[in-house]
Design an enzyme around this catalytic site. Structure first.
Site, short mmCIF file in Angstrom:
data_model
loop_
_atom_site.label_atom_id
_atom_site.label_comp_id
_atom_site.label_asym_id
_atom_site.label_seq_id
_atom_site.Cartn_x
_atom_site.Cartn_y
_atom_site.Cartn_z
N TYR A 53 0.79 -1.23 0.00
CA TYR A 53 0.00 0.00 0.00
C TYR A 53 0.82 1.28 0.00
CZ TYR A 53 -3.33 -3.58 1.35
OH TYR A 53 -4.08 -4.72 1.38
N HIS A 55 -14.13 -9.38 -0.45
CA HIS A 55 -14.04 -10.80 -0.74
C HIS A 55 -15.12 -11.64 -0.06
CE1 HIS A 55 -10.38 -9.21 -2.28
NE2 HIS A 55 -9.98 -8.87 -1.07
N ASP A 98 -25.16 -6.40 -0.90
CA ASP A 98 -26.60 -6.18 -1.01
C ASP A 98 -26.96 -4.71 -0.83
OD1 ASP A 98 -26.90 -8.86 -1.52
OD2 ASP A 98 -27.73 -9.35 0.44
N HIS A 109 -8.95 -0.85 -5.88
CA HIS A 109 -8.00 -1.38 -4.90
C HIS A 109 -6.62 -0.84 -5.23
CE1 HIS A 109 -11.05 -4.19 -3.59
NE2 HIS A 109 -11.32 -4.37 -4.87
#
Length: 145
Positions: A23, A81, A88, A101
């Site tokens: 990152y 994941h 939903d 990402h």
């Protein structure tokens, strides 16, 4: 002015300290600053939100629906994941969703290769570090114009 919501997921408040190999050393505040600057350049408002609580993320997504935002960007982190609850909630949205990402999730551990959001998002951008955020914002603006 078009409004775009940026949703940052679990552990993203630790950017700059967490796994710099994946990152980098950029902080969440610096990412948000870059999004704000690019948003101003593109003529859109970017509202960033981060939480480590799955239910709070769902509530923020519900608020985006209620507010009628023009697009949503989401880097849900590990929730990508497995969180069918967030998936939903996202499915309720009627605006474009761009998943992003910093790392290339397809080049990492096998469990990270799957996105439970994949079938409901407009597209996915991954592997470009902080530029993944900026590319996602550009993509969202392109879609809503």
């Amino acid at each position: 002015m078009k409004k775009i919501v940026m949703l940052h997921g679990i552990n993203h408040n630790m950017f700059g300290k967490r796994d710099p190999v994946q990152y980098g050393t950029i902080t969440l505040a610096e990412i948000n600053g870059q999004l704000q600057a690019l948003g101003a350049e593109l003529g859109v408002e970017v509202d960033s939100y981060q939480t480590n609580h799955e239910g709070d993320m769902c509530l923020r997504i519900h608020q985006a629906f209620t507010d009628g935002v023009d697009a949503v960007l989401i880097n849900a982190g590990a929730w990508t994941h497995y969180s069918y609850g967030i998936r939903d909630a996202l499915a309720i949205l009627t605006c474009p969703i761009v998943e992003l990402h910093m790392s290339n999730i397809h080049a990492r551990e096998p469990f990270r290769h799957v996105s439970v959001f994949g079938d409901i998002v407009k597209g996915q951008i991954c592997g470009f570090g902080v530029d993944s955020y900026l590319l996602a914002l550009r993509a969202a603006v392109s879609v809503i114009r």
